[in-house]
Design a protein around this motif. Structure first.
Motif, PDB file in Angstrom:
ATOM      1  N   ARG A 117       3.280 -11.951  -1.819  1.00 10.17           N
ATOM      2  CA  ARG A 117       2.457 -11.949  -1.012  1.00 10.17           C
ATOM      3  C   ARG A 117       1.212 -10.915  -1.162  1.00 10.17           C
ATOM      4  N   ALA A 118       1.827  -9.748  -1.610  1.00  9.48           N
ATOM      5  CA  ALA A 118       0.746  -8.691  -1.671  1.00  9.48           C
ATOM      6  C   ALA A 118      -0.168  -8.973  -2.753  1.00  9.48           C
ATOM      7  N   VAL A 119       0.498  -9.703  -3.837  1.00  7.17           N
ATOM      8  CA  VAL A 119      -0.256  -9.789  -4.970  1.00  7.17           C
ATOM      9  C   VAL A 119      -1.505 -11.117  -4.766  1.00  7.17           C
ATOM     10  N   ILE A 120      -0.949 -12.156  -4.060  1.00  6.97           N
ATOM     11  CA  ILE A 120      -1.953 -13.146  -3.763  1.00  6.97           C
ATOM     12  C   ILE A 120      -2.862 -12.535  -2.671  1.00  6.97           C
ATOM     13  N   GLU A 121      -2.548 -11.780  -1.845  1.00  4.93           N
ATOM     14  CA  GLU A 121      -3.526 -11.075  -0.732  1.00  4.93           C
ATOM     15  C   GLU A 121      -4.652 -10.382  -1.574  1.00  4.93           C
ATOM     16  N   ARG A 122      -4.208  -9.636  -2.272  1.00  4.15           N
ATOM     17  CA  ARG A 122      -5.058  -8.630  -3.017  1.00  4.15           C
ATOM     18  C   ARG A 122      -6.019  -9.407  -4.440  1.00  4.15           C
ATOM     19  N   GLU A 130      -5.356  -9.669 -12.395  1.00  2.71           N
ATOM     20  CA  GLU A 130      -4.656  -9.727 -13.664  1.00  2.71           C
ATOM     21  C   GLU A 130      -3.199  -9.899 -13.480  1.00  2.71           C
ATOM     22  N   LEU A 131      -2.692  -9.014 -12.667  1.00  2.62           N
ATOM     23  CA  LEU A 131      -1.354  -9.098 -12.169  1.00  2.62           C
ATOM     24  C   LEU A 131      -0.894 -10.569 -11.808  1.00  2.62           C
ATOM     25  N   LYS A 132      -1.473 -11.089 -10.993  1.00  3.09           N
ATOM     26  CA  LYS A 132      -1.248 -12.407 -10.485  1.00  3.09           C
ATOM     27  C   LYS A 132      -0.912 -13.483 -11.772  1.00  3.09           C
ATOM     28  N   GLU A 133      -1.997 -13.250 -12.801  1.00  5.48           N
ATOM     29  CA  GLU A 133      -2.053 -14.094 -13.865  1.00  5.48           C
ATOM     30  C   GLU A 133      -0.902 -13.790 -14.797  1.00  5.48           C
ATOM     31  N   LEU A 188       5.466 -19.343   1.245  1.00  6.69           N
ATOM     32  CA  LEU A 188       4.549 -18.245   1.409  1.00  6.69           C
ATOM     33  C   LEU A 188       3.339 -18.495   2.315  1.00  6.69           C
ATOM     34  N   LEU A 189       3.104 -19.640   2.527  1.00  7.39           N
ATOM     35  CA  LEU A 189       1.782 -20.213   3.347  1.00  7.39           C
ATOM     36  C   LEU A 189       2.380 -20.612   4.759  1.00  7.39           C
ATOM     37  N   ALA A 190       3.221 -21.624   4.812  1.00  4.45           N
ATOM     38  CA  ALA A 190       3.956 -22.102   6.013  1.00  4.45           C
ATOM     39  C   ALA A 190       4.994 -21.074   6.679  1.00  4.45           C
ATOM     40  N   GLY A 191       5.440 -20.243   5.774  1.00  3.83           N
ATOM     41  CA  GLY A 191       6.562 -19.466   6.354  1.00  3.83           C
ATOM     42  C   GLY A 191       7.823 -20.225   6.571  1.00  3.83           C
ATOM     43  N   ARG A 192       8.286 -21.161   5.883  1.00  2.00           N
ATOM     44  CA  ARG A 192       9.527 -22.055   6.446  1.00  2.00           C
ATOM     45  C   ARG A 192      10.327 -21.759   5.376  1.00  2.00           C
ATOM     46  N   THR A 193      11.725 -21.873   5.613  1.00  3.07           N
ATOM     47  CA  THR A 193      12.781 -21.646   4.625  1.00  3.07           C
ATOM     48  C   THR A 193      13.138 -23.095   4.455  1.00  3.07           C
ATOM     49  N   PHE A 194      13.872 -23.229   3.186  1.00  2.00           N
ATOM     50  CA  PHE A 194      14.427 -24.634   2.766  1.00  2.00           C
ATOM     51  C   PHE A 194      15.490 -24.315   1.968  1.00  2.00           C
ATOM     52  N   SER A 198       0.838  -1.162  -0.002  1.00  2.00           N
ATOM     53  CA  SER A 198      -0.090  -0.079   0.042  1.00  2.00           C
ATOM     54  C   SER A 198       0.708   1.242   0.088  1.00  2.00           C
ATOM     55  N   ALA A 199       2.307   1.089   0.407  1.00  2.00           N
ATOM     56  CA  ALA A 199       2.939   2.319   0.310  1.00  2.00           C
ATOM     57  C   ALA A 199       3.583   2.561  -0.970  1.00  2.00           C
ATOM     58  N   VAL A 200       3.313   1.811  -1.899  1.00  2.00           N
ATOM     59  CA  VAL A 200       4.017   1.997  -3.353  1.00  2.00           C
ATOM     60  C   VAL A 200       2.985   2.687  -3.961  1.00  2.00           C
TER      61      VAL A 200
END
Length: 203
Positions: free
Chosen positions: A116-121, A130-133, A178-184, A43-45
């Protein structure tokens, strides 16, 4: 629009390269958008904030990015372009390399925050949908090439749906980060590829 008075009129004209000032302005704007995205969220962009941070005039920003979401798109697309690899024709190696690029992308603060922002919105805002696609098409293009070439060579079944294959490869990474928030690490990437090949590779 100029009219030609002779066949060679335009061929003798000097060819101009990209305007370096435009390139500098674009780099400054995207750099500012990246900083704002990580520091304060999507939202700051805004055009006002990016102009203030980058020194690029708002008129210029609106001309190149009429909607602020397009700034976020280009920030992520820039990262995706850097994460893509060049296929070699070796199926396992190509899948591991491209999936490793996705792993790096998901652990990068700029692209992770943007995704994360794109998925959220996307569910509430048609622009972000459209951006996500657009980002999905851009991000999956090398996977699609590798998989389709492997099907052509007979290394993967011809009936295997390419979209399903991409889901099986990229899905675990996207979910885990993105969902579990885990690194790998790369070991996880190789495990995903080997499980995929064990299920689908033609022996």
């Amino acid at each position: 629009m100029p009219t030609s008075t002779g066949a060679g009129e335009f061929s003798s004209a000097p060819q101009r390269g990209p305007d370096p000032r435009a390139a500098r302005s674009r780099a400054a704007a995207l750099g500012a958008a990246q900083q704002l995205l990580v520091e304060q969220g999507w939202s700051a962009v805004t055009h006002v904030a990016v102009a203030a941070r980058s020194g690029v005039g708002r008129t210029t920003l609106y001309r190149h990015w009429p909607d602020a979401a397009e700034l976020i798109r280009d920030v992520i697309a820039q990262r995706i372009a850097g994460a893509h690899t060049t296929p070699t024709g070796e199926l396992r190696d190509d899948l591991v390399q491209e999936l490793e690029g996705l792993r790096a992308l998901l652990h990068d603060p700029v692209s992770e925050t943007g995704l994360r922002a794109v998925i959220e919105r996307a569910g509430a805002d048609p622009v972000f949908s459209e951006l996500k696609e657009s980002l999905y098409r851009n991000g999956s293009q090398v996977f699609r090439l590798v998989i389709d070439d492997a099907k052509f060579r007979g290394e993967l079944p011809a009936h295997l749906e390419t979209d399903r294959a991409i889901d099986e490869l990229a899905g675990p990474l996207v979910y885990r980060r993105l969902l579990a928030g885990r690194t790998f690490d790369t070991g996880y990437v190789e495990l995903v590829v080997d499980d995929f090949l064990a299920a689908h590779a033609v022996q």
